[in-house]
Every structure is written in C-alpha cells, then in structure tokens.
Design a protein around this motif. Structure first.
Motif, PDB file in Angstrom:
ATOM      1  N   GLU C 260       0.869  -1.171   0.000  1.00 12.57           N
ATOM      2  CA  GLU C 260       0.000   0.000   0.000  1.00 12.57           C
ATOM      3  C   GLU C 260       0.905   1.220   0.000  1.00 12.57           C
ATOM      4  N   ILE C 261       0.720   2.113  -0.976  1.00 14.66           N
ATOM      5  CA  ILE C 261       1.588   3.287  -1.028  1.00 14.66           C
ATOM      6  C   ILE C 261       0.775   4.573  -1.156  1.00 14.66           C
ATOM      7  N   HIS C 262       1.385   5.661  -0.705  1.00 17.13           N
ATOM      8  CA  HIS C 262       0.714   6.957  -0.673  1.00 17.13           C
ATOM      9  C   HIS C 262       1.531   7.967  -1.461  1.00 17.13           C
ATOM     10  N   LEU C 263       0.982   8.381  -2.602  1.00 22.09           N
ATOM     11  CA  LEU C 263       1.779   9.154  -3.554  1.00 22.09           C
ATOM     12  C   LEU C 263       2.105  10.569  -3.092  1.00 22.09           C
ATOM     13  N   GLU C 264       1.291  11.125  -2.182  1.00 22.33           N
ATOM     14  CA  GLU C 264       1.580  12.498  -1.739  1.00 22.33           C
ATOM     15  C   GLU C 264       2.888  12.543  -0.950  1.00 22.33           C
ATOM     16  N   LYS C 265       3.372  11.380  -0.528  1.00 22.27           N
ATOM     17  CA  LYS C 265       4.626  11.352   0.244  1.00 22.27           C
ATOM     18  C   LYS C 265       5.860  11.276  -0.647  1.00 22.27           C
ATOM     19  N   VAL C 266       5.682  10.926  -1.909  1.00 19.88           N
ATOM     20  CA  VAL C 266       6.828  10.749  -2.815  1.00 19.88           C
ATOM     21  C   VAL C 266       7.571  12.079  -3.008  1.00 19.88           C
ATOM     22  N   PRO C 267       8.879  12.114  -2.728  1.00 17.66           N
ATOM     23  CA  PRO C 267       9.630  13.363  -2.947  1.00 17.66           C
ATOM     24  C   PRO C 267       9.673  13.707  -4.437  1.00 17.66           C
ATOM     25  N   LEU C 268       9.208  14.907  -4.775  1.00 22.55           N
ATOM     26  CA  LEU C 268       9.115  15.298  -6.183  1.00 22.55           C
ATOM     27  C   LEU C 268      10.165  16.336  -6.544  1.00 22.55           C
ATOM     28  N   ARG C 269      10.588  16.311  -7.791  1.00 14.69           N
ATOM     29  CA  ARG C 269      11.535  17.295  -8.273  1.00 14.69           C
ATOM     30  C   ARG C 269      10.842  18.395  -9.064  1.00 14.69           C
ATOM     31  N   LEU C 273       2.918  16.774 -10.249  1.00 10.20           N
ATOM     32  CA  LEU C 273       2.895  15.503 -10.971  1.00 10.20           C
ATOM     33  C   LEU C 273       1.580  14.795 -10.648  1.00 10.20           C
ATOM     34  N   SER C 274       0.951  14.238 -11.670  1.00 11.30           N
ATOM     35  CA  SER C 274      -0.282  13.496 -11.446  1.00 11.30           C
ATOM     36  C   SER C 274       0.077  12.101 -10.906  1.00 11.30           C
ATOM     37  N   PRO C 275      -0.891  11.432 -10.272  1.00 15.47           N
ATOM     38  CA  PRO C 275      -0.621  10.061  -9.788  1.00 15.47           C
ATOM     39  C   PRO C 275      -0.115   9.169 -10.925  1.00 15.47           C
ATOM     40  N   TYR C 276      -0.692   9.334 -12.079  1.00 12.94           N
ATOM     41  CA  TYR C 276      -0.270   8.553 -13.238  1.00 12.94           C
ATOM     42  C   TYR C 276       1.208   8.775 -13.513  1.00 12.94           C
ATOM     43  N   GLU C 277       1.611  10.043 -13.519  1.00 13.67           N
ATOM     44  CA  GLU C 277       3.013  10.353 -13.817  1.00 13.67           C
ATOM     45  C   GLU C 277       3.958   9.811 -12.744  1.00 13.67           C
ATOM     46  N   ILE C 278       3.544   9.918 -11.497  1.00 14.19           N
ATOM     47  CA  ILE C 278       4.413   9.417 -10.426  1.00 14.19           C
ATOM     48  C   ILE C 278       4.581   7.905 -10.549  1.00 14.19           C
ATOM     49  N   MET C 279       3.505   7.227 -10.917  1.00 15.35           N
ATOM     50  CA  MET C 279       3.579   5.756 -10.986  1.00 15.35           C
ATOM     51  C   MET C 279       4.454   5.262 -12.135  1.00 15.35           C
ATOM     52  N   ILE C 280       4.545   6.032 -13.229  1.00 16.56           N
ATOM     53  CA  ILE C 280       5.325   5.505 -14.355  1.00 16.56           C
ATOM     54  C   ILE C 280       6.599   6.301 -14.662  1.00 16.56           C
ATOM     55  N   ARG C 321      -2.109  -7.325  -3.442  1.00 13.99           N
ATOM     56  CA  ARG C 321      -2.494  -6.251  -4.360  1.00 13.99           C
ATOM     57  C   ARG C 321      -1.593  -5.035  -4.217  1.00 13.99           C
ATOM     58  N   VAL C 322      -1.477  -4.292  -5.300  1.00 14.85           N
ATOM     59  CA  VAL C 322      -0.794  -3.006  -5.248  1.00 14.85           C
ATOM     60  C   VAL C 322      -1.880  -1.948  -5.093  1.00 14.85           C
ATOM     61  N   LEU C 323      -1.894  -1.343  -3.916  1.00 12.55           N
ATOM     62  CA  LEU C 323      -2.946  -0.392  -3.575  1.00 12.55           C
ATOM     63  C   LEU C 323      -2.311   0.993  -3.494  1.00 12.55           C
ATOM     64  N   VAL C 324      -2.823   1.920  -4.315  1.00 15.02           N
ATOM     65  CA  VAL C 324      -2.186   3.235  -4.411  1.00 15.02           C
ATOM     66  C   VAL C 324      -3.157   4.332  -4.001  1.00 15.02           C
ATOM     67  N   PHE C 325      -2.747   5.140  -3.044  1.00 12.46           N
ATOM     68  CA  PHE C 325      -3.565   6.272  -2.615  1.00 12.46           C
ATOM     69  C   PHE C 325      -2.886   7.587  -2.971  1.00 12.46           C
ATOM     70  N   ASN C 326      -3.696   8.605  -3.196  1.00  8.64           N
ATOM     71  CA  ASN C 326      -3.149   9.946  -3.344  1.00  8.64           C
ATOM     72  C   ASN C 326      -3.974  10.885  -2.487  1.00  8.64           C
ATOM     73  N   ASN C 327      -3.378  11.467  -1.460  1.00  6.23           N
ATOM     74  CA  ASN C 327      -4.101  12.332  -0.517  1.00  6.23           C
ATOM     75  C   ASN C 327      -5.366  11.663   0.005  1.00  6.23           C
ATOM     76  N   GLY C 328      -5.256  10.368   0.315  1.00  9.38           N
ATOM     77  CA  GLY C 328      -6.375   9.661   0.908  1.00  9.38           C
ATOM     78  C   GLY C 328      -7.352   9.054  -0.086  1.00  9.38           C
ATOM     79  N   THR C 329      -7.245   9.408  -1.339  1.00  7.91           N
ATOM     80  CA  THR C 329      -8.140   8.847  -2.356  1.00  7.91           C
ATOM     81  C   THR C 329      -7.462   7.664  -3.040  1.00  7.91           C
ATOM     82  N   LYS C 330      -8.223   6.588  -3.183  1.00  9.74           N
ATOM     83  CA  LYS C 330      -7.647   5.424  -3.858  1.00  9.74           C
ATOM     84  C   LYS C 330      -7.541   5.714  -5.355  1.00  9.74           C
TER      85      LYS C 330
END
Lengths: 217, 87, 699
Positions: C260-269, C273-280, C321-330
């Motif tokens: 389970e991962i939370h994209l808002e935590k990913v350090p960005l440069r 970035l959209s969730p889609y962009e962060i994932m790929i 499963r790979v479960l991906v959240f962004n700011n609490g939204t799946k």
C-alpha cells in the motif's frame, strides 16, 4: 601515526587509500567529512583521496574546498599536521589555498588513465625527505583535470616546492611536467599520480608505498 | 565584415541539470544565498568570429554550422544565439 | 481492460510493454532455466544472478542494453545505461566493482558513426569514471548493419559477502517502503492522455533522453551499502523501466504479498505531478527499500548523512495487491501478479534463405604477398585494432583490484580483496557469424568468451547475455533470436556456464530504410581463479620461450572438444607452466601471435606448416582461419616437454610451432610453391599499424 582518510561526497579512492595504508600497518580510519570536525583531534595525519568530489561540478575540488571540513584542515595544516592529497585530493588542496597553483583540463581535453614514471625533485616535503633526488617512481594517473599551472613558477623552484615531475612524455601538458608540489612548510603534499594504486606487486608495482610509508612514522 | 556571434548551449529547460543543481545546493545555498537565489543552470558558451555581409547572415551561418556539425544535439540541448556584434 | 481507471491502465500498459514484460522472448529464454549449477545461488528469477565463488563471497553480474537512447543521444544514452546496470547490481546488496561496455557501430568511415562512438565513449568516461567503478573487459565490433542502430550494451559486476545478498522482494507484512531519490517527469514521453499538466509546448522543452547524474549515483551506492550493513533492509529494488509501478509490483509479486503506497509522500523534483506520472516516471538514481519497522530510524540517519531525499511511502500488506492512494483517495488497486506476471506472446518464426559471404580462391604462389597484406589489414581493422584509445579514457585502475592491464590482456582480471582469488570477466559477440548461422554464431560467442576467460587461467562458471535483434514481429528475426538462444543454451550446458540473467533488446531496425541489425547476442562470461598470483597475460615475456599452438584448425565448433581444451588450459596455468596465453579469436592464429609479440615487445619465428589441423589447409588458411577451441601459449623450454605430455594425456592436439626471440621481427616460415620461404614483419611496423586505427579516426 593515526591517519584519517577523509571521505567527501563523490570521493572514490577513499577505500583504496584505506586499504593501501592498512596493508603497510598504518592505523587508518575512513572519516566522513561531516564527522571529521567532531573527531579531528584523534588523528596525526590526513589523507585526502582521489575521486570526483561533488561530481567535479563547476571545477574539480572547488565544492569540497568550500566545506567547513576543509576550513578545519587548513587550520590543522598550520600546526604541522602532515596532509597528503592524491589526484582529486590535490585539486581540493589547491582550491583550498593550501597548495600553490591550479589543476586545469588536460591538454588532450580527455581523461587519461595510464601508468607513468615520475622523478623525485625535492626533499622539502615530509613525504619525500628520505627519498633520493632524481629517483624514479612508477604509478598510475587517472584524471581529466591534472594539468598543473601556476603564475609564479620561479618562486616554486626557489622554495624547492616542486616535488615530482613526469619523466618522458608529459601526459597532461602540465607546466614543466610538474606532477606534485608541496607547501612552503613541507607538511602538505599534493600529487596527481595515485600512490595507493601502486601499493602491491600484483596490481603493477609498489612504488607508491615509498610516499605512503611516511604515515608509519 | 567580421561579426562576433555569441552562442549558449544548455540542457533543455525541463531536462535535469545535475551540475547547476549541485552548484545551487552545495555552494550557493550553503554559502548563505538560499533566500535570494532559486536556480542555477550550467551550460557551454561559444563565441564565433565570422565573416559575413550583415549581422543576419552571420547569425544564419553560425546557426547552420552548429546544426550541421552537431555542435549541439536538439534531443537534449537548447541552443541560443545570445548576441551578434559587428567588429 | 474496460474496468480499469487511467492510472491502472497506465500501470498495466507499462508492465505489459516488451521492455518490462519480455512477452515475446520469455517462452524462448525459458530454455536457459534447465541449466543448473550449485555455484549459482540466485539465477534467472531476480534482477541479477548471484554466483558463489567460495570463502563466503559472491559475485553478482548482469548485462543490459541501452541501444535506443544511445542512437539518438549517445553521450547521455550511454551514461544513463551505466547508471541503470549499476543499480541492478547494487540492489542485490553488493558493491559494484567492474563495468564492461560492449559496443557496436557502423563503419567509422562515416562521420556520423565517428560522432556516435566519440560521444558514447565520452558518456561512459563521464559516468563510469565518476562512479568509482573501473571499466575494462568489454568488446567492440563494426558492421554496416549498425549504421542506423548502434548498440550500447553495458555489464556490471559486483562482489560482496553472501550474507548481505538481498532479494528484490518485500518480506514481512508491516515492513516499511522507503523511496530514495526524487521523482520528476523523466521518461514519460508521448503519453499525453492522462497527463493534463504537460502541454505540447513544454514537451518540446523536455529531452527525449534522460540526463544522468553520476555524482548522485556514487552517493546512492555508498548510502545503499551502508543501509544494508545495518541489517534492517529486508529487500530492495532499483527504479528503472516501469518506475515505481515496476518496483512495487515486482517486489510484492515475488513475495506473494501486497503493498500500500501513498503518492503524496513521494519526494518530487517538479511540481504538480499526477498520480499517473508518479507511478510511471523513470527518473534516475532512485531506489526502493523494504525496511523492518524497527529500522526506520537507523536507515533515516544514513540517508540524512548522505543528503539524500527520501520518504516512507507505504508498507507491505498480505493482500497480494498493489494499492495506491493519493491524498487519501484510492487511485489504483490491482493484483501485484497481474502486473509482474504479464501474459506472453508466442511469435512465429521462419527460417530465412541460406546466407553466405563470398570467398575467393587463393593460389599458392601468391601466398606470401597475400599473407603480408592480410596481417596488416587485419591488425588495423576496427574489429581487431588496439583498443588503447578507448581504455586509456576509462579509469580501469580504481578499486586497486586490476591485476592484468588492458595493454596485455583483453579480459578484465580483478583480485577479490581479502581472499587469494581473482575473477576474470569478458564480453564477446560475433554478429557476422551469428548472421550466417544464428545457432553456431551464438554458441560460438559463448565458447569464445569462455576461451578468453580460460586464457588467463580462470575457470568459466556463469554467463549473462544481452540479445540484440530487430523486430520480433518479423518471423525471420524471431527465428534468428530463437536459434541463437538454442545455440547459447547448448553451449552453456556443455561448458557448464549457466545463464544467470540478462536482457533482450528488440526493434533495433530502421523503419525508413528497412535496415535490420545483424543478430547480435552479446555474451558475458564470469570466471574464477583460485590463486590470483597465477593469472597469465597475453604478452610474450622472454626470448627463447617455446610457442605452442593448442587445438586443431578445423572449421566447425565442437562443444565437447571446446570444454576439454578450456579445462586443460586452466590446468596448465594452475600448474604455472605457461608464460603467456591468448585464445585464437578474430583474425585467427596469425593475429594472436602478432598481439603476443606487440604487447610483449618480444619477437617470434613461427613455422606455419607445424600448426595442427585435420584438413589440408594452405598457409594462408592456417594463419587466419578463425576455428574455435584453440589457444596460443608460450612456455619456458624447461616446461615444454611436460606441456606436450599433458596435452597428449588429454588427447588434445598441440605442437611447438616456434620460438620467441629478440630480433624485432615476426617471421612466418611457410612452404610456398614447394620452396621454403619466410615472410618477415618488422615488429615496430606491426605495432604502428595495430595502434593507429582509433587515434587516427577519432583523434
């Protein structure tokens, strides 16, 4: 002597230098540059290893020379602590103002890695005081910015600060084929060739130990 | 007539620029300019002295030359002629 | 795929791409898994193979391609290729100690190819030297089929303690996932459907090839190794192709777990970035650690020490499963296995018509002059000429491990610090032979790489390969691929060098002019020398040594004979009976002996009719035939009798064909037109011809 091999971000001959010193029995620690300020008093000698500190970005050695670690090294040099800078370490020492001159891009404009022969030109450095003048040492060089340049060559000769010269082909276009210099006091030495890579017959020779073994005293 | 043509080759604006980033972080910001300076980009600067009839021609010659001889690679580089000056 | 949202579709599409899924090649590559060895601790199932070399040490190695980026931006393409393979080795938990760069270009007569080669070498110099890993042991080949698609393969070798080996998978439920490095929009090209932020104008400002940062990589290496030393890292994986999607799903899938991962935590440069962009995103210099919760503080401390950006982005679950959240939204919820085990495609293959290269008959009377011309032209040809221009640009000494230097040895021979052992590594491929017969050419590449490794005294123990071909949708290309894999499998079986992993690069062809590269499997062989002091280089050492040709000159590759010959050479070197040794490779025996003379600055006299052969061959053929399973060695006169006796015992043809001397002349004595005649080469002339090619072409 207890020696600190200072590891900067991007140093890459740090482990090699530690290996070579320990092989000949020198008590050696690898010390991260940020930690050095806290434990510097434990050491009697300093080795600044080769590599690409901070990627050699802007100018080889300039970012390392601006660290507070190097400011401390400068202070220590005034109390006669022996300091050896190899390759990038030499570049850092010139950028920090501990050694005269500058190391600029090789005249071939490319990185060169090969074995060279250097001659001992001065016994002013503590690291060469027991070596014979004009004796020859074989060691590898590996650098892109190793061309020694200075605005006052005469002064260096007058003060006996030119310690090593390349014999035969001048591999990088250095002024007067200079491969290593020392400071006025003789406790700081910088050279482009790698003594730690000439530390065992199986890797091509051990002339480098003639310089490194000063740390055994 | 001789013209001086100044050109700048840098990584594309959205490409990474590790050298500039490192200079910014490790020298500029650490040296106390964090509030004032927000970006550093590094690049190459080439100055050509070229024979031409007028400044536009000088510019064209250098532009064509830099394209043809792959002085820069448009895949990663942004190429700018920053100045044309009559000598 | 109608029920998936756009993030999920993006994740699936990335993971099911040829690049990530090996969907075309997997059914064929499966054949490698039948070869087992107790030395191979981790084989094909992980990012890179792990080979036990004894004394508690393991070697990890792998070869990969970076062909397409390098063809359009050779400097950064080659550089980031190195970055990728270093991460593959590092993520197994060992220190990278060697880089090899197999390169393939079109003819250097063309300015574009000279530009490509200079830039590629420049990129390797820039990245490899800075990373603190020596580069040597690679190979280079020129052929017109690489005119529009150059090949830039890169291999890396790492060494470490067996207990530090980390699988690229998650471990316990509740373990933390720490992402190291910053994420930007790198590698998200031409994909616009889900990315609303990128406008067409900004796309023009984005490079099609990534820019590497070797300095950041060096720091990542040190931080990763230090983190592993803490014992808290339960698994790790680098982020390369497929980015975070690939790293999370493969780490979870391999362990039959979920994340389970939370994209808002990913350090960005970059911002927004959209969730889609962060994932790929395929941003460089990133690593994903699976860390025991109790180790969070210790690992953070190390990452802080090295000024690295990082964040704990999630944890391990038992859901599969790979479960991906962004700011609490799946934003995505997919089975890990759906991503990590994509379906395969069974491609059709068809055999092309027979391929030949024309040969002309030679007449005995012309032989001396032909031989003279041929030796010179071979020595200066790009495929054989001295590689000095290349290797002096690479730092091949860093690490204080390099025993044999590239001026006297084509193989990378490195001591393993803290042991008596050394490893020997060589990459090799022959695209012309593979084009003529994919089975024989590929099997021959394995044999020849093994021969190189054995020539220094190392026993070949494992193999990694990079398969470079055109489009797998072309049945003839797919036939080339299948046949060459069959050849490599057979060779690896007999030569006892299991395949521990590798890479497939398809679509190396030019759509506009229809040029397809010649099939180019590149093989890397790892060998082990038990006693590092016994390593032998190719240069003649002394005058008055006997020169012995080992192995018959006979056209067809016989793998059993190859194995016997290789084993024997390793034994001869182990007994310290040889003073120099070289495999007969490109340019045959004539080129081999010339290289031994030039590199040692010792001359020789060779009697051509004494060269062992089954068939009746003339002097020209005996000198330049590229038969397999042959070595040229030298030995002191005292040891010669013992060597010949030993070869008789092993039933391998061997004969003293000459002696070394100090005459500054390489002389070949033949039996031309029934009159005994000698062809003489002035050694400095040979050296000049051999050395000048690359400096004069590339400056």
């Amino acid at each position: 002597m207890k020696v600190a091999v200072i590891q900067f971000l991007g140093s890459n001959c740090d482990l090699d230098s530690v290996w070579a010193l320990r092989q000949i029995g020198v008590t050696t620690d690898l010390v991260y540059y940020k930690d050095f300020e806290e434990i510097y008093y434990k050491y009697d000698g300093i080795l600044i290893p080769g590599g690409f500190s901070w990627g050699d970005y802007l100018r080889a050695g300039v970012i390392a020379a601006n660290t507070s670690c190097m400011k401390l090294v400068c202070e220590l040099s005034e109390s006669d602590v022996p300091i050896l800078g190899i390759c990038n370490g030499f570049q850092i020492l010139t950028e920090a103002g501990l050694l005269p001159g500058a190391l600029i891009r090789n005249d071939s404009l490319s990185f060169i890695c090969k074995w060279v022969t250097i001659s001992v030109e001065s016994k002013k450095s503590v690291f060469t005081k027991d070596l014979v003048i004009k004796s020859q040492l074989k060691m590898p060089i590996a650098h892109g910015e190793g061309r020694f340049a200075t605005d006052d060559l005469n002064k260096l000769y007058k003060n006996n600060q030119v310690v090593f010269k390349y014999l035969g082909e001048n591999p990088n276009g250095s002024m007067d084929a200079i491969a290593g210099v020392t400071n006025l006091n003789g406790n700081v030495l910088g050279l482009m060739p790698h003594p730690e890579r000439a530390s065992d017959n199986i890797i091509g020779g051990k002339d480098g130990l003639k310089i490194l073994k000063y740390f055994l005293t | 007539m001789k013209f001086l043509v100044e050109t700048i080759i840098e990584n594309l604006p959205l490409a990474r620029n590790p050298e500039g980033e490192t200079i910014l972080r490790e020298l500029v910001h650490r040296g106390g300019y964090k509030d004032l300076v927000s970006d550093v980009r590094s690049g190459k600067y080439l100055r050509f002295t070229v024979e031409a009839d007028h400044s536009n021609e000088a510019k064209e010659i250098i532009f064509d030359l830099c394209n043809k001889l792959r002085i820069f690679n448009p895949i990663v580089h942004k190429f700018t002629i920053s100045k044309v000056e009559k000598l | 795929m109608n029920n998936f949202n756009e993030v999920e579709e993006g994740m699936i599409s990335v993971m099911h791409s040829e690049h990530c899924s090996y969907k075309s090649s997997r059914p064929i590559l499966k054949a490698f898994s039948q070869i087992k060895s107790k030395r191979v601790l981790i084989g094909l199932e992980q990012d890179a193979g792990v080979v036990d070399i004894g004394d508690g040490y393991v070697v990890v190695f792998k070869i990969e391609s970076h062909n397409h980026p390098s063809s359009i931006e050779p400097f950064h393409g080659a550089a980031t290729g190195i970055g990728g393979i270093i991460r593959d080795i590092l993520c197994m938990g060992v220190r990278p100690i060697l880089l090899l760069d197999p390169l393939r270009f079109g003819s250097l007569e063309k300015p574009h190819n000279r530009w490509l080669m200079k830039e590629v070498v420049g990129g390797i110099v820039n990245y490899g030297n800075c990373s603190g890993i020596p580069t040597l042991g690679g190979d280079i080949e020129f052929d017109e089929s690489f005119d529009t698609n150059c090949l830039v393969n890169v291999a890396c070798v790492g060494v470490g303690k067996v207990e530090n080996i980390k699988p690229s998978q998650v471990k316990d439920v509740g373990d933390l996932l720490i992402l190291v490095g910053t994420t930007g929009r790198d590698g998200i090209h031409g994909v616009t459907f889900a990315s609303r932020v990128i406008t067409e104008e900004s796309e023009a400002d984005r490079p099609a090839v990534q820019i590497g940062d070797p300095f950041a990589k060096k720091v990542l290496i040190e931080a990763t190794l230090e983190a592993i030393e803490t014992g808290f890292v339960n698994g790790l994986k680098d982020l390369g192709g497929g980015g975070l999607t690939c790293a999370t799903s493969e780490m979870a899938g391999a362990a039959e777990k979920g994340v389970e991962i939370h994209l808002e935590k990913v350090p960005l440069r970059e911002e927004n970035l959209s969730p889609y962009e962060i994932m790929i995103s395929e941003s460089q210099e990133r690593m994903l650690f699976c860390v025991a919760p109790s180790g969070k503080e210790a690992i953070s401390k190390i990452l802080d020490k090295y000024n690295l950006s990082y964040a704990c982005i999630g944890h391990v679950t038992d859901t599969g499963r790979v479960l991906v959240f962004n700011n609490g939204t799946k934003v995505a919820d997919l089975p890990a296995k759906l991503l990590s085990d994509p379906p395969v495609i069974h491609r059709t293959s068809s055999k092309p018509k027979i391929r030949e290269i024309s040969t002309s008959n030679v007449y005995a009377a012309d032989l001396p002059i032909l031989i003279e011309k041929k030796l010179y032209s071979l020595l200066e040809s790009g495929n054989i000429a001295s590689r000095r221009w290349i290797y002096t640009h690479y730092d091949h000494e860093v690490g204080v491990r390099t025993i044999l230097k590239p001026n006297v040895c084509d193989v990378a021979v490195l001591r393993i610090l803290g042991t008596k052992k050394a490893i020997a590594v060589k990459s090799f491929g022959n695209s012309v032979q593979t084009y003529l017969s994919p089975y024989d050419g590929a099997a021959g590449a394995v044999a020849e790489a093994c021969r190189y490794v054995a020539s220094v005294g190392a026993k070949p123990v494992a193999m990694s390969n990079c398969c470079n071909y055109g489009s797998p949708e072309n049945p003839e290309v797919f036939w080339e691929f299948s046949e060459s894999v069959r050849g490599m499998v057979d060779a690896c079986k007999v030569l006892d060098t299991p395949c521990t992993g590798g890479n497939v690069s398809f679509y190396n062809e030019d759509e506009e002019n229809g040029i397809i590269i010649k099939p180019s499997p590149v093989v890397v062989i790892l060998g082990v020398l038990e006693d590092q002091t016994k390593a032998v280089s190719m240069n003649f050492k002394n005058p008055d040594d006997s020169i012995i040709a080992i192995g018959n000159t006979v056209t067809r590759l016989d793998l059993q004979r190859e194995k016997k010959t290789i084993d024997m050479i390793v034994e001869l070197i182990d007994k310290r009976l040889l003073t120099a040794s070289i495999p007969c490779s490109r340019g045959g025996l004539g080129v081999s002996v010339a290289k031994m003379c030039i590199s040692g600055d010792v001359s020789a006299l060779i009697r051509i009719p004494l060269i062992p052969s089954y068939d009746h061959m003339n002097e020209y053929e005996l000198l330049f035939d590229e038969s397999h399973s042959r070595f040229m060695v030298s030995a002191s006169e005292d040891n010669t009798a013992e060597i010949i006796k030993f070869t008789k015992q092993k039933e391998i043809p061997a004969r003293i064909i000459g002696k070394t001397n100090n005459s500054q002349e390489l002389a070949f004595v033949g039996n031309f037109s029934n009159t005994l005649d000698t062809i003489r080469f002035h050694l400095p002339d040979l050296k000049e011809k051999w050395e000048k090619t690359f400096p004069s072409m590339l400056g």
